[in-house]
Design an enzyme around this catalytic site. Structure first.
Site, PDB file in Angstrom:
ATOM      1  N   SER A 179       9.018   4.883  -4.683  1.00  0.00           N
ATOM      2  CA  SER A 179       9.693   5.465  -5.660  1.00  0.00           C
ATOM      3  C   SER A 179      10.946   4.684  -5.994  1.00  0.00           C
ATOM      4  O   SER A 179      11.417   4.679  -7.241  1.00  0.00           O
ATOM      5  CB  SER A 179      10.269   6.850  -5.049  1.00  0.00           C
ATOM      6  N   CYS A 199      17.088  10.753   4.008  1.00  0.00           N
ATOM      7  CA  CYS A 199      17.076  11.884   3.418  1.00  0.00           C
ATOM      8  C   CYS A 199      17.438  13.091   4.641  1.00  0.00           C
ATOM      9  O   CYS A 199      16.536  13.978   4.715  1.00  0.00           O
ATOM     10  CB  CYS A 199      15.843  12.229   2.765  1.00  0.00           C
ATOM     11  N   ALA A 257       9.437   0.839   2.101  1.00  0.00           N
ATOM     12  CA  ALA A 257       9.325   0.936   0.729  1.00  0.00           C
ATOM     13  C   ALA A 257       8.128   2.284   0.114  1.00  0.00           C
ATOM     14  O   ALA A 257       8.374   2.487  -0.933  1.00  0.00           O
ATOM     15  CB  ALA A 257       9.027  -0.412  -0.055  1.00  0.00           C
ATOM     16  N   PRO A 282       6.304   5.538  -0.775  1.00  0.00           N
ATOM     17  CA  PRO A 282       5.545   5.331  -1.549  1.00  0.00           C
ATOM     18  C   PRO A 282       5.920   4.447  -2.653  1.00  0.00           C
ATOM     19  O   PRO A 282       5.027   4.269  -3.683  1.00  0.00           O
ATOM     20  CB  PRO A 282       5.009   6.777  -2.092  1.00  0.00           C
ATOM     21  N   ASP A 305      16.137   2.135   3.059  1.00  0.00           N
ATOM     22  CA  ASP A 305      16.074   3.632   3.029  1.00  0.00           C
ATOM     23  C   ASP A 305      15.229   3.805   3.936  1.00  0.00           C
ATOM     24  O   ASP A 305      13.995   4.072   3.948  1.00  0.00           O
ATOM     25  CB  ASP A 305      15.059   3.959   1.516  1.00  0.00           C
TER      26      ASP A 305
HETATM   27  N1  SAM Z   1      11.849   4.139   0.204  1.00  0.00           N
HETATM   28  C1  SAM Z   1      10.743   4.931  -0.115  1.00  0.00           C
HETATM   29  C2  SAM Z   1      10.748   5.423  -1.463  1.00  0.00           C
HETATM   30  O1  SAM Z   1      11.593   5.599  -2.172  1.00  0.00           O
HETATM   31  O2  SAM Z   1       9.446   6.120  -1.888  1.00  0.00           O
HETATM   32  C3  SAM Z   1      10.708   5.988   1.091  1.00  0.00           C
HETATM   33  C4  SAM Z   1      10.764   5.475   2.476  1.00  0.00           C
HETATM   34  S1  SAM Z   1      10.554   6.526   3.660  1.00  0.00           S
HETATM   35  C5  SAM Z   1      11.950   7.292   3.765  1.00  0.00           C
HETATM   36  C6  SAM Z   1      10.609   5.524   5.141  1.00  0.00           C
HETATM   37  C7  SAM Z   1       9.313   4.580   5.198  1.00  0.00           C
HETATM   38  O3  SAM Z   1       9.590   3.666   6.340  1.00  0.00           O
HETATM   39  C8  SAM Z   1       7.877   5.330   5.518  1.00  0.00           C
HETATM   40  O4  SAM Z   1       7.058   5.060   4.444  1.00  0.00           O
HETATM   41  C9  SAM Z   1       7.646   4.906   6.875  1.00  0.00           C
HETATM   42  O5  SAM Z   1       6.065   4.648   6.901  1.00  0.00           O
HETATM   43  C10 SAM Z   1       8.356   3.645   7.034  1.00  0.00           C
HETATM   44  N2  SAM Z   1       8.687   2.938   8.153  1.00  0.00           N
HETATM   45  C11 SAM Z   1       8.682   3.620   9.579  1.00  0.00           C
HETATM   46  N3  SAM Z   1       8.851   2.661  10.557  1.00  0.00           N
HETATM   47  C12 SAM Z   1       9.010   1.587   9.777  1.00  0.00           C
HETATM   48  C13 SAM Z   1       9.388   0.056  10.120  1.00  0.00           C
HETATM   49  N4  SAM Z   1       9.495   0.009  11.648  1.00  0.00           N
HETATM   50  N5  SAM Z   1       9.321  -0.847   9.491  1.00  0.00           N
HETATM   51  C14 SAM Z   1       9.042  -0.663   8.148  1.00  0.00           C
HETATM   52  N6  SAM Z   1       9.028   0.457   7.482  1.00  0.00           N
HETATM   53  C15 SAM Z   1       8.851   1.611   8.438  1.00  0.00           C
END
Ligand code: SAM
Length: 314
Positions: free
Chosen positions: A128, A246, A124, A126, A192
């Protein structure tokens, strides 16, 4: 703006080859141009605190020029202001608006969370999309906003608070575990996932592409499958998952969906193509259902994105 030849020289060769493997030359050129174009600033009005009419009146008063978005009544494309200009305004400081690329607004719109529903946001920070979903739900219902990274989770909490979100609980931990903790609990899941970020490459900023490698793509694809499995388990029968990235490659997009079709009891649902810039999923060698996914090609407004809508069968 950098020429196509300059861009081809700058980005990793394996990345360039992977584009030529899946897209026609014309689409690859479009993507490469997309990497060099300066993006217009886009934003979303936070309907928990403000409304689009008041925002447009205010922008007219302070001479900020904007264009509306035909598929999102709460979004604006700004013509003569950037993030730095906006960050000075009280409407930004008080959380009345949220700066967000238009592509990033697509997954919540496709998921369509309703008031009173239980929603899981697996990755989730930051926030958005969590803040967008809470606004769509008018702060009624429940969102479990999960994030593995402690520092990013703090940013998520800050944004939820600033945007006036009251229905989200932040869980700090691995998304892979949620399926066991909340089995068949959620009405809808936003998945996401962490990805290689090819859709947000900017040729001016080498940090956006220097870390890219085929090995990293493979590693991310394994993580994405684990997160999918957890999301599927956490979802009620008949519920909806929206899977998004993305990035542009097939491994983290269509191949994940193809793998999911072969391992779980799901249907892929059609997504309306909201804009001409959106392509269908690429199917060569994969299940034809994958065609129903959409891929957004980066340009001066959109970041590159991939979105797929999935239903867990009853
Ligand atoms: N959905 C967010 C938004 O719209 O603001 C953007 C998410 S970003 C694409 C992916 C996120 O997944 C990052 O913040 C990362 O730290 C987190 N992440 C990485 N590995 C993960 C895991 N095993 N479980 C949960 N989150 C994870």
């Amino acid at each position: 703006m950098a020429s196509i030849t300059e861009i081809r020289k700058k980005i990793p060769q394996d990345l360039l080859n992977s584009f030529y493997d899946i897209f026609d030359i014309h689409t690859v050129d479009k993507i490469l141009y997309g990497f060099s174009e300066k993006k217009l600033t886009t934003l979303r009005v936070n309907t928990l605190k403000y409304d689009i009419k008041s925002l447009m009146d205010y922008f007219k008063q302070i001479n900020i020029k904007f264009e509306r978005v035909k598929w999102n009544e709460n979004a604006l494309i700004l013509k003569n202001a950037d993030e730095r200009d906006l960050e000075k305004l009280n409407i930004y400081k008080d959380g009345l608006i949220y700066l967000q690329n238009l592509s990033s607004m697509i997954p919540p719109i496709i998921l369509d969370p309703q008031e009173g529903e239980k929603i899981l946001d697996v990755a989730a920070a930051p926030g958005s999309k969590t803040t967008q979903m809470a606004a769509m739900m008018k702060n009624r219902g429940f969102i479990l906003a999960n994030e593995v990274d402690k520092i990013r989770a703090e940013r998520l909490k800050y944004n939820l608070n600033l945007q006036g979100v009251e229905i989200a609980e932040v869980r700090v931990g691995k998304g892979e575990r949620i399926g066991d903790e909340y089995t068949e609990f959620f009405d809808k899941v936003l998945l996401d996932v962490p990805c290689s970020g090819e859709g947000i490459i900017s040729i001016k900023d080498s940090k956006t592409y220097k870390g890219w490698s085929l090995k990293e793509v493979e590693k991310l694809s394994r993580l994405q499958k684990k997160l999918f499995e957890s999301a599927y388990k956490a979802l009620k029968k008949g519920g909806i998952i929206v899977y998004s990235t993305c990035t542009l490659n097939r491994k983290e997009n269509e191949e994940i969906i193809d793998w999911a079709i072969n391992h779980f009891n799901i249907d892929i649902l059609s997504i309306e193509r909201l804009d001409n810039n959106f392509l269908n999923g690429i199917t060569t060698g994969l299940n034809d259902e994958v065609k129903k996914c959409i891929r957004v090609i980066p340009n001066d407004v959109y970041e590159g994105f991939f979105v797929c809508k999935i239903k867990k069968k009853d």
